[in-house]
Write a protein that holds these residues in place. Structure first.
Motif, PDB file in Angstrom:
ATOM      1  N   LEU A 729       0.749  -1.101  -0.165  1.00 11.10           N
ATOM      2  CA  LEU A 729      -0.207   0.080   0.048  1.00 11.10           C
ATOM      3  C   LEU A 729       0.701   1.127  -0.062  1.00 11.10           C
ATOM      4  CD1 LEU A 729      -2.955   1.298   0.286  1.00 11.10           C
ATOM      5  CD2 LEU A 729      -2.549   1.145   2.853  1.00 11.10           C
ATOM      6  N   GLU A 730       1.933   1.479   0.741  1.00  9.52           N
ATOM      7  CA  GLU A 730       2.928   2.400   0.770  1.00  9.52           C
ATOM      8  C   GLU A 730       3.539   2.607  -0.512  1.00  9.52           C
ATOM      9  OE1 GLU A 730       5.237   1.796   4.128  1.00  9.52           O
ATOM     10  OE2 GLU A 730       3.590   1.694   5.554  1.00  9.52           O
ATOM     11  N   LYS A 731       4.002   1.505  -0.982  1.00 10.64           N
ATOM     12  CA  LYS A 731       4.667   1.452  -2.208  1.00 10.64           C
ATOM     13  C   LYS A 731       4.242   0.785  -3.322  1.00 10.64           C
ATOM     14  CE  LYS A 731       8.347  -0.003  -0.126  1.00 10.64           C
ATOM     15  NZ  LYS A 731       9.668  -0.479   0.396  1.00 10.64           N
ATOM     16  N   PRO A 732       3.174   1.105  -4.022  1.00 17.44           N
ATOM     17  CA  PRO A 732       2.440   0.264  -4.974  1.00 17.44           C
ATOM     18  C   PRO A 732       3.420   0.165  -6.236  1.00 17.44           C
ATOM     19  CG  PRO A 732       1.438   2.591  -5.033  1.00 17.44           C
ATOM     20  CD  PRO A 732       2.526   2.480  -3.990  1.00 17.44           C
ATOM     21  N   ASN A 733       2.917  -1.133  -6.965  1.00 18.27           N
ATOM     22  CA  ASN A 733       3.696  -1.350  -8.018  1.00 18.27           C
ATOM     23  C   ASN A 733       3.607  -0.199  -9.109  1.00 18.27           C
ATOM     24  OD1 ASN A 733       4.324  -3.809  -7.206  1.00 18.27           O
ATOM     25  ND2 ASN A 733       2.784  -4.891  -7.970  1.00 18.27           N
ATOM     26  N   GLY A 734       4.635   0.274  -9.839  1.00 20.47           N
ATOM     27  CA  GLY A 734       4.797   1.258 -10.727  1.00 20.47           C
ATOM     28  C   GLY A 734       5.717   1.051 -11.684  1.00 20.47           C
ATOM     29  N   ASN A 735       6.587   1.937 -12.095  1.00 22.56           N
ATOM     30  CA  ASN A 735       7.357   1.481 -13.357  1.00 22.56           C
ATOM     31  C   ASN A 735       8.758   1.128 -12.704  1.00 22.56           C
ATOM     32  OD1 ASN A 735       9.111   1.626 -15.751  1.00 22.56           O
ATOM     33  ND2 ASN A 735       8.640   3.688 -16.015  1.00 22.56           N
ATOM     34  N   HIS A 736       9.169  -0.036 -12.887  1.00 23.48           N
ATOM     35  CA  HIS A 736      10.195  -0.624 -12.284  1.00 23.48           C
ATOM     36  C   HIS A 736      11.337  -0.811 -13.161  1.00 23.48           C
ATOM     37  CE1 HIS A 736       8.600  -4.244 -13.268  1.00 23.48           C
ATOM     38  NE2 HIS A 736       7.428  -4.000 -12.431  1.00 23.48           N
ATOM     39  N   LYS A 737      11.727  -0.168 -14.169  1.00 22.98           N
ATOM     40  CA  LYS A 737      12.505  -0.209 -15.270  1.00 22.98           C
ATOM     41  C   LYS A 737      14.012  -0.236 -14.591  1.00 22.98           C
ATOM     42  CE  LYS A 737       9.700   1.075 -19.104  1.00 22.98           C
ATOM     43  NZ  LYS A 737       9.656   2.203 -20.285  1.00 22.98           N
ATOM     44  N   HIS A 738      14.306   0.689 -13.806  1.00 23.98           N
ATOM     45  CA  HIS A 738      15.692   1.047 -13.378  1.00 23.98           C
ATOM     46  C   HIS A 738      16.190   0.258 -12.149  1.00 23.98           C
ATOM     47  CE1 HIS A 738      15.270   4.493 -16.220  1.00 23.98           C
ATOM     48  NE2 HIS A 738      14.171   4.673 -15.437  1.00 23.98           N
ATOM     49  N   HIS A 739      15.268  -0.876 -11.726  1.00 19.14           N
ATOM     50  CA  HIS A 739      15.776  -1.420 -10.660  1.00 19.14           C
ATOM     51  C   HIS A 739      16.781  -2.752 -11.216  1.00 19.14           C
ATOM     52  CE1 HIS A 739      12.953  -4.856 -11.339  1.00 19.14           C
ATOM     53  NE2 HIS A 739      13.669  -5.682 -10.568  1.00 19.14           N
ATOM     54  N   LEU A 740      18.013  -3.061 -10.325  1.00 20.70           N
ATOM     55  CA  LEU A 740      18.676  -4.087 -10.494  1.00 20.70           C
ATOM     56  C   LEU A 740      18.162  -5.539 -10.041  1.00 20.70           C
ATOM     57  CD1 LEU A 740      22.154  -2.718 -10.052  1.00 20.70           C
ATOM     58  CD2 LEU A 740      21.144  -3.058 -11.999  1.00 20.70           C
ATOM     59  N   PRO A 741      18.052  -6.666 -10.698  1.00 18.85           N
ATOM     60  CA  PRO A 741      17.522  -7.805 -10.096  1.00 18.85           C
ATOM     61  C   PRO A 741      18.477  -8.047  -8.680  1.00 18.85           C
ATOM     62  CG  PRO A 741      17.980  -8.136 -12.442  1.00 18.85           C
ATOM     63  CD  PRO A 741      18.576  -6.623 -11.930  1.00 18.85           C
ATOM     64  N   THR A 742      17.484  -8.499  -7.721  1.00 14.53           N
ATOM     65  CA  THR A 742      18.362  -8.921  -6.563  1.00 14.53           C
ATOM     66  C   THR A 742      19.151  -9.920  -6.365  1.00 14.53           C
ATOM     67  OG1 THR A 742      16.163  -9.973  -5.818  1.00 14.53           O
ATOM     68  CG2 THR A 742      16.470  -7.696  -5.218  1.00 14.53           C
ATOM     69  N   THR A 743      18.810 -10.976  -7.726  1.00 16.96           N
ATOM     70  CA  THR A 743      19.690 -12.065  -7.731  1.00 16.96           C
ATOM     71  C   THR A 743      21.288 -11.975  -7.918  1.00 16.96           C
ATOM     72  OG1 THR A 743      18.870 -12.441  -9.808  1.00 16.96           O
ATOM     73  CG2 THR A 743      17.694 -13.489  -8.156  1.00 16.96           C
ATOM     74  N   VAL A 744      21.465 -10.589  -8.745  1.00 18.74           N
ATOM     75  CA  VAL A 744      22.638 -10.351  -9.238  1.00 18.74           C
ATOM     76  C   VAL A 744      23.623  -9.488  -8.197  1.00 18.74           C
ATOM     77  CG1 VAL A 744      24.248  -8.927 -10.754  1.00 18.74           C
ATOM     78  CG2 VAL A 744      21.843 -10.006 -11.398  1.00 18.74           C
ATOM     79  N   ALA A 745      24.364 -10.224  -7.379  1.00 26.34           N
ATOM     80  CA  ALA A 745      25.191  -9.676  -6.289  1.00 26.34           C
ATOM     81  C   ALA A 745      26.233  -8.773  -6.745  1.00 26.34           C
ATOM     82  CB  ALA A 745      25.930 -10.805  -5.321  1.00 26.34           C
ATOM     83  N   LEU A 746      26.357  -7.497  -6.086  1.00 30.36           N
ATOM     84  CA  LEU A 746      27.489  -6.629  -6.335  1.00 30.36           C
ATOM     85  C   LEU A 746      29.001  -7.210  -5.893  1.00 30.36           C
ATOM     86  CD1 LEU A 746      25.880  -3.211  -5.500  1.00 30.36           C
ATOM     87  CD2 LEU A 746      26.220  -4.322  -7.643  1.00 30.36           C
ATOM     88  N   PRO A 747      30.087  -6.899  -6.670  1.00 34.04           N
ATOM     89  CA  PRO A 747      31.305  -7.200  -6.130  1.00 34.04           C
ATOM     90  C   PRO A 747      31.565  -6.621  -4.762  1.00 34.04           C
ATOM     91  CG  PRO A 747      31.814  -5.863  -8.179  1.00 34.04           C
ATOM     92  CD  PRO A 747      29.910  -6.391  -7.913  1.00 34.04           C
ATOM     93  N   LYS A 748      32.561  -7.390  -4.037  1.00 35.48           N
ATOM     94  CA  LYS A 748      33.130  -6.592  -2.846  1.00 35.48           C
ATOM     95  C   LYS A 748      33.816  -5.325  -3.111  1.00 35.48           C
ATOM     96  CE  LYS A 748      33.772 -10.949  -0.555  1.00 35.48           C
ATOM     97  NZ  LYS A 748      34.979 -11.957  -0.017  1.00 35.48           N
ATOM     98  N   ASP A 749      34.520  -5.101  -4.135  1.00 31.73           N
ATOM     99  CA  ASP A 749      35.183  -3.867  -4.536  1.00 31.73           C
ATOM    100  C   ASP A 749      34.217  -3.126  -5.425  1.00 31.73           C
ATOM    101  OD1 ASP A 749      35.195  -5.510  -6.658  1.00 31.73           O
ATOM    102  OD2 ASP A 749      37.105  -5.084  -7.344  1.00 31.73           O
ATOM    103  N   ALA A 750      32.859  -3.119  -5.220  1.00 32.83           N
ATOM    104  CA  ALA A 750      31.913  -2.089  -5.854  1.00 32.83           C
ATOM    105  C   ALA A 750      32.273  -0.709  -5.742  1.00 32.83           C
ATOM    106  CB  ALA A 750      30.667  -2.594  -5.816  1.00 32.83           C
ATOM    107  N   SER A 751      32.144   0.138  -6.598  1.00 33.00           N
ATOM    108  CA  SER A 751      32.091   1.611  -6.067  1.00 33.00           C
ATOM    109  C   SER A 751      30.962   2.238  -5.344  1.00 33.00           C
ATOM    110  CB  SER A 751      31.958   2.453  -7.555  1.00 33.00           C
ATOM    111  OG  SER A 751      30.864   2.085  -8.210  1.00 33.00           O
ATOM    112  N   PRO A 752      31.374   3.346  -4.584  1.00 36.73           N
ATOM    113  CA  PRO A 752      30.358   3.678  -3.737  1.00 36.73           C
ATOM    114  C   PRO A 752      28.931   4.074  -4.288  1.00 36.73           C
ATOM    115  CG  PRO A 752      32.434   4.833  -3.246  1.00 36.73           C
ATOM    116  CD  PRO A 752      32.561   3.912  -4.400  1.00 36.73           C
ATOM    117  N   HIS A 753      29.082   4.712  -5.629  1.00 41.41           N
ATOM    118  CA  HIS A 753      27.817   5.133  -6.476  1.00 41.41           C
ATOM    119  C   HIS A 753      26.657   3.829  -6.688  1.00 41.41           C
ATOM    120  CE1 HIS A 753      30.004   4.021  -9.866  1.00 41.41           C
ATOM    121  NE2 HIS A 753      28.940   3.735 -10.463  1.00 41.41           N
ATOM    122  N   LEU A 754      27.424   2.685  -7.088  1.00 37.06           N
ATOM    123  CA  LEU A 754      26.792   1.363  -7.220  1.00 37.06           C
ATOM    124  C   LEU A 754      26.097   1.008  -5.920  1.00 37.06           C
ATOM    125  CD1 LEU A 754      28.955  -0.505  -9.539  1.00 37.06           C
ATOM    126  CD2 LEU A 754      26.995   0.761 -10.203  1.00 37.06           C
TER     127      LEU A 754
END
Length: 843
Positions: A729-754
């Motif tokens: 209810l607080e965050k209804p489904n909308g346009n989610h084109k820009h989200h990264l899949p949660t199954t893809v893990a970021l590397p340990k040395d990922a940059s701060p902006h990522l």
């Protein structure tokens, strides 16, 4: 010695072809070209030519080559003219609208309109198309005997009619005057002291065997050629009722009823009961049916408004059905109101007629002074018509018998409504009663042009605001039994045709003194929603419904369309799209609603059994999440017994007794349900135990609720699951084109902006249906109701539904005081494991 050359190894065989290359990475040359739909017309209009350079040889003109080149061009020109003509040419059966085409149209010229039949016959001769007459079935021996018998009976009937006519003429010649016995009107029929059920009109001899166990509507022959009817062996409410037109009509019906056009129904199966007696006796009878006499008393009692109320049984507190009450206007002013004789109409759905009839008879026997009860089911018919063009179609079909000279009259008010596009603009339950001419005198109807100037629209708005009909207090003639009988004596079609032939070309026949005056009563839908289209209801004598119906159906609207007709499915469709509950399907707490639910269960079970096991739902394997499997209750039904007593319901299902109505199940009318919910803090659950309320359901997220879907409240014991549902209810489904899949893990040395982007997406992203983080369906203890009607709503542009909830189970959420969660619910379709978040409101 040279080594032999071995062949190159062949590529390994593939059982499957390679997948097509993604169009985003395909070279431009390999992209699929768009289909050119006009290439055929362009090729047909292209003319072949030859240059003149070939006709000159060393500066000398070659006459023979020049002549052949021009001959070639002339021939190409003639062929191009023919090709261009044939490119746009269409056969006769292709000229009719798409919804009127039939597969046999190209083989039978009678399947196209009359204006195209001669052209179709010519095309069939040119193309050597086989006709149906060559393959016509030859009569067998038994059929030949039947045809001969029918021919002899017709000849015998013609001889008897001729002898009777000759005897009448001889009697008239002997006395010098026509036979007066035929002109004597029958006496006024006396009502029997003991009310009896009305008998259907005696059908013609050739149709009598088809109406032994059912009755036909006045427009039955019109609908049988154009609609799917109820099966002959399974009539609905003892009537043969049209279910839906044979042509595709779901979207056209929505457009005609809301945007342009009109939709009409023959509603003559709606039952009518007449009560006649002293005014105080009728009022006491209505109080016995628990009708609130104070609401809208002034105009309703005066006979200028109709009203829709719920009635109850005298010995039980369970409601029966919603009925429309119509009072006759008071004719005597000097008599005291309590002793005036009045007449009242009760109109109800045929599924609740028997129960209503019995309750009215019980109270009429004890009423003092006595109240006369009469069954008018086959004496008064009705037509419903809705849409922007409904008023225009009625104005063209109904011609008042007289034009009064008074400044204010019902006839003038009716004629001034031209340009009204929504009857909901009129006062709720407004009534108009007058006498109309035989519609066949003005058939086919002509288009009535609506007003175009601003002054005419201002006059219409002023008329609606003042509504002078309230001051007239004219008694509708349709309440008079003699007037109904005289209005039903229509002349034959031959007499009408004779008068039309004698009339001036292009003009309608003039009215004469012997023309019957058909009494009618028009009223709008009582308590209609001003945001949606309202409906006109026309009451008229049973035998006059058919000519009025044909005038409405064949009227050319000013928008260029014709009114459509609808069946039972279209009636439910428009009620669903307008958010209105349809009786009896959306009221399972009544006797009529429960009978409808049992019938629908049997239909769903038969359809489920017809499917192979691999194609039908396995109810034991439905995954509800959290390790739970198996559908809750009967997956093919709205299992209300599950909400009352779960242990007894389980035993009943095992013993095959699930079709019996659960004890204590009842329905609350909308007004009573709203009162209970508004006073939820002071209402205890015990008085409303087993009481149902009809609701309108809207999904907040995606999804389309279907019939028999389960309605749950937000979990009360599992707090974590409740919070996960509130997150949607607080965050209804909308346009989610820009989200990264949660199954893809970021590397340990990922940059701060990522890392920051992943954190922001995790905070804004809502779990989608089917993902592991999506909330599971609540448990069986949180089940509060079922969806009785659900589908994609064309008016709302999303999935909506009509359903019922158990009031005792929703009172706790209503008492919580949280405005944003008190009307929230979770909806899950039967046989599916994914649930959706929704919101409900009482209708």
């Amino acid at each position: 010695m040279a080594q032999p050359t071995l062949p190159a190894p062949s590529a390994p065989s593939k059982k499957r072809k390679d997948p097509p290359i993604n169009s985003a990475f395909r070279p431009h040359a390999q992209k699929k070209q768009k289909t050119d739909h006009r290439a055929r017309q362009r090729d047909a209009r292209t003319l072949s030519t030859q240059t003149t350079s070939k006709a000159f040889h060393n500066g000398a003109l070659d006459v023979s080559a020049f002549i052949k080149a021009r001959e070639y061009e002339i021939t190409a020109l003639q062929q191009g003219i023919q090709r261009s003509g044939h490119a746009n040419n269409r056969r006769a059966f292709q000229q009719v609208p798409k919804e009127l085409r039939r597969r046999t149209a190209s083989h039978n010229a009678k399947k196209v309109p009359k204006r195209l039949r001669r052209r179709a016959e010519k095309e069939m001769i040119e193309d050597n198309t086989p006709t149906v007459t060559a393959r016509r079935r030859k009569p067998t021996g038994h059929m030949r005997l039947r045809l001969d018998t029918m021919k002899r009976l017709r000849a015998l009937g013609a001889q008897k009619r001729a002898a009777k006519d000759k005897a009448k003429e001889g009697k008239a010649d002997a006395t010098g005057q026509p036979d007066r016995a035929a002109a004597i009107l029958p006496r006024k029929p006396k009502l029997k002291k003991q009310p009896t059920l009305a008998k259907p009109p005696t059908p013609k001899a050739r149709f009598r065997k088809r109406q032994i166990h059912k009755s036909w509507l006045p427009t039955h022959l019109f609908h049988t050629k154009r609609a799917h009817m109820t099966p002959p062996s399974a009539p609905l409410w003892r009537f043969s009722i049209p279910l839906t037109p044979t042509q595709k009509s779901y979207r056209p019906t929505h457009r005609a009823a809301n945007e342009r056009g009109a939709v009409a129904w023959d509603m003559s199966y709606i039952a009518t009961i007449a009560l006649e007696g002293r005014e105080d006796s009728i009022e006491s009878l209505l109080r016995g049916l628990r009708v609130d006499m104070a609401q809208g008393r002034a105009k309703w009692k005066n006979g200028t408004r109709c009203r829709e109320v719920w009635i109850y049984g005298r010995d039980s507190k369970h409601p029966i059905a919603p009925v429309t009450i119509i009072w006759s206007a008071s004719s005597t002013v000097e008599v005291q109101p309590s002793s005036r004789k009045r007449t009242l109409f009760l109109r109800m759905h045929p599924s609740a007629f028997t129960q209503t009839w019995e309750e009215v008879l019980k109270m009429a026997r004890t009423a003092k002074p006595a109240v006369t009860v009469e069954d008018l089911r086959f004496e008064i018919g009705s037509i419903d018509i809705t849409g922007p063009g409904s008023t225009e179609a009625l104005l063209a079909a109904l011609w008042p018998t007289q034009t009064p000279t008074e400044e204010v009259s019902v006839e003038k008010t009716w004629a001034s409504l031209l340009g009204l596009t929504n009857p909901a603009s009129l006062p709720a339950g407004a009534m108009l009663a007058f006498d109309t001419q035989d519609p066949r005198l003005h058939h086919p109807p002509r288009t009535v042009q609506p007003p175009t100037s601003q002054q005419e629209y201002d006059n219409l708005l002023r008329l609606i605001a003042e509504w002078p009909v309230d001051r007239l207090l004219t008694n509708p003639v349709i309440f008079d039994r003699i007037a109904r009988q005289e209005g039903s004596r229509l002349p034959s079609q031959k007499a009408i045709n004779r008068r039309k032939s004698l009339a001036t070309p292009g003009a309608y026949p003039e009215a004469i003194a012997t023309d019957p005056a058909i009494p009618i009563l028009l009223y709008t839908t009582p308590d209609s929603d001003r945001r949606t289209q309202s409906t006109w209801t026309l009451l008229a004598p049973w035998k006059t419904i058919q000519p009025i119906w044909y005038s409405i159906q064949y009227y050319p609207l000013s928008t260029g369309h014709q009114p459509r007709f609808g069946g039972l499915n279209e009636k439910r469709q428009l009620a669903f799209q307008r958010g209105i509950a349809w009786f009896p399907a959306d009221y399972p707490g009544t006797d009529a609603g429960w009978e409808w639910e049992m019938q629908e269960r049997r239909v769903r079970l038969e359809e489920w059994k017809k499917r192979p096991k691999a194609k039908r739902v396995s109810w034991e394997r439905v995954d509800l999440g959290g390790g739970r499997r198996g559908e809750v209750g009967d997956g093919l039904a709205c299992d209300w017994s599950l909400l009352l007593r779960r242990e007894e319901a389980a035993v009943a299902r095992e013993e095959g007794q699930a079709t019996t109505r659960p004890e204590g199940l009842a329905h609350l009318p909308p007004a009573h349900a709203r009162e209970v919910l508004s006073n939820a803090a002071s209402t205890s659950p015990s008085p409303i135990d087993g009481k149902l309320a009809t609701i309108r359901l809207t999904l907040i997220t995606r999804g389309v609720p279907q019939t028999c879907a389960r309605i749950y409240r937000l979990p009360r014991t599992d707090i974590a699951l409740r919070k996960s549902w509130l997150t949607l209810l607080e965050k209804p489904n909308g346009n989610h084109k820009h989200h990264l899949p949660t199954t893809v893990a970021l590397p340990k040395d990922a940059s701060p902006h990522l890392l920051q982007r992943r954190l922001a997406q995790s905070l804004l992203y809502t779990a989608q249906a089917g993902e592991e983080t999506y909330p599971s369906c609540p448990g069986e203890e949180d089940l509060i109701g079922f969806v009785t009607t659900g589908n994609f709503n064309l008016a709302e542009g999303k999935g909506t539904g009509m359903g019922c909830v158990m009031l005792a189970k929703v009172l706790e959420d209503v008492r919580s005081g949280e405005d944003e969660v008190r009307r929230l619910c979770v909806v899950r379709n039967s046989g599916e494991g994914i649930a959706r978040l929704g919101r409900w409101e009482v209708v």
